[in-house]
Design a protein around this motif. Structure first.
Motif, PDB file in Angstrom:
ATOM      1  N   ARG A 299     -55.341  27.119-115.931  1.00 17.95           N
ATOM      2  CA  ARG A 299     -54.385  26.024-115.894  1.00 17.95           C
ATOM      3  C   ARG A 299     -53.432  26.016-117.083  1.00 17.95           C
ATOM      4  O   ARG A 299     -52.364  25.426-117.002  1.00 17.95           O
ATOM      5  N   SER A 303     -49.584  26.178-115.929  1.00 19.79           N
ATOM      6  CA  SER A 303     -48.952  24.859-115.944  1.00 19.79           C
ATOM      7  C   SER A 303     -47.858  24.802-116.999  1.00 19.79           C
ATOM      8  O   SER A 303     -46.844  24.113-116.816  1.00 19.79           O
ATOM      9  N   ASN A 337     -54.202  18.014-114.005  1.00 24.74           N
ATOM     10  CA  ASN A 337     -54.908  19.204-114.471  1.00 24.74           C
ATOM     11  C   ASN A 337     -56.035  18.852-115.435  1.00 24.74           C
ATOM     12  O   ASN A 337     -57.095  19.479-115.422  1.00 24.74           O
ATOM     13  N   TYR A 395     -49.799  23.211-110.222  1.00 24.61           N
ATOM     14  CA  TYR A 395     -49.901  22.970-111.659  1.00 24.61           C
ATOM     15  C   TYR A 395     -48.904  21.937-112.154  1.00 24.61           C
ATOM     16  O   TYR A 395     -48.644  21.829-113.312  1.00 24.61           O
TER      17      TYR A 395
END
Length: 395
Positions: A299, A303, A337, A395
């Motif tokens: 992540r 992201s 997230n 994300y």
């Protein structure tokens, strides 16, 4: 027109600079380290399809460059205490070539491709520029380096990492939790001539390392091992290169002790900035300057690059409303997230006996109830669906 100033030449800052250039904006990228810096190997490994798509939108052909070098494996396996509970092999893609679901390569290589793309796109790099001061007005931003140099711009993008000076100078707090324990992440080079399995393996309670969970992921030229330590483990016992040489053979076999490329440890941080922009809507926080997640689930960088793409779009729009929308939507993505990483962490480090009992029961039932094995396979990474509709999708 004043250039946009990007602070930090990691993968997220490079992506932000590339995205801004795709909009035709002049970009100055400030980096505290020297041009010939040596970067650590561990950190981000996966570049997912959504991220590849964003990068290709910034610089057509960049995704193909990255994927032609990176490695896409087609088998994933999950074991529990030495016994396989899940395995799936995906067929190679057929039909016209397109973006793979992901590609796996060391962060140093991802940065190499991004930096070359930025240079071709005309990004101006300023090395050894350590930012120590930031001020904003309704019309722009001023950044000051520790040697007295100054840069002004209509906007700035803060991609200067977990200890972001820009965020601190703006007085924006990080909100969230810091958990006990840590992960050890090890990059290991392939043994020349030895055939490496093209598979990702997650092993619950690996008997070779005292019941600690382990993940092994291949990348181009080697593989990464992620060891989940316990609350009372010490970095001296598990997180130094000498310690890794002691436990690594039980996980990957003999012959790799001298093939270690990098060892690092990561604490379980889940924090999101209280705001992704300043009061004047002139500085946009992205990547680890804006959010910190545990090192699983891929992540972090993915992201962060979604942040960078959204920041470039907002700056190109050129309005305070666009920047405010960026800050609201990307913070919502960061909170999603963070929550997803928290669910994964609760599964990986269960505090309740009932959770561990469910895992053991699922491992026993997996041969006759495949969904039990599937749950054991997917739970360590947290949910992917349900994120706000933002650049990057998941994300």
């Amino acid at each position: 027109m004043n250039p946009v100033v990007v602070v930090g030449a990691g993968p997220v800052g490079l992506s932000a600079a590339l995205g801004l250039r795709a909009h035709g904006l002049d970009v100055v990228l400030l980096e505290a380290d020297p041009k010939d810096r040596e970067r650590p190997g561990s950190r981000a490994l996966f570049v997912h399809r959504e991220t590849l798509g964003l990068l290709d939108g910034m610089r057509p052909g960049l995704a193909a460059e990255i994927t032609s070098y990176g490695r896409t494996w087609h088998t994933k396996r999950t074991l529990y205490r030495g016994r396989e509970v899940y395995s799936r092999t995906f067929p190679p893609p057929s039909g016209p070539p397109g973006l793979p679901p992901f590609t796996s390569l060391r962060q140093v290589d991802t940065e190499r491709f991004l930096r070359a793309a930025c240079e071709r796109a005309g990004v101006e790099f300023v090395w050894e520029a350590r930012v120590t001061g930031v001020s904003t007005t309704e019309s722009g931003v001023r950044l000051t380096a520790d040697d007295g140099r100054e840069w002004t711009g209509a906007y700035a993008v803060a991609a200067d990492g977990a200890r972001s000076t820009v965020r601190r100078e703006l007085g924006i707090a990080m909100e969230g939790t810091r958990g006990e324990g840590f992960h050890v992440v090890v990059d290991v080079a392939d043994v020349p001539g030895a055939e490496q399995p093209g598979e990702r393996v997650f092993h619950y309670e690996h008997p070779g390392v005292g019941g600690r969970s382990v993940m092994r992921v291949p990348f181009t030229g080697g593989f990464q091992v992620d060891l989940q330590c316990r609350d009372d483990d010490t970095e001296e016992a598990y997180g130094t290169e000498e310690a890794v040489r002691r436990w690594l053979p039980a996980v990957v076999g003999d012959g790799y002790g001298e093939r270690i490329l990098w060892v690092s440890t990561y604490r379980f941080l889940r924090k999101v900035a209280a705001s992704f922009t300043d009061s004047h809507r002139r500085v946009l926080l992205v990547g680890e300057a804006a959010h910190l997640f545990p090192p699983f689930g891929a992540r972090g960088m993915n992201s962060g690059i979604a942040d960078a793409a959204a920041a470039a779009d907002a700056i190109a729009a050129g309005t305070a409303e666009a920047v405010a929308d960026f800050a609201e939507v990307r913070r919502a993505a960061g909170l999603f997230n963070s929550a997803a990483a928290g669910r994964a962490l609760d599964h990986l480090r269960p505090r309740r006996r009932t959770v561990r009992a469910r895992q053991r029961a699922a491992a026993v039932l997996a041969p006759v109830l495949p969904w039990c094995g599937s749950w054991l396979e997917h739970a360590p990474y947290g949910p992917r669906h349900g994120a706000p509709a933002v650049a990057g999708g998941k994300y």
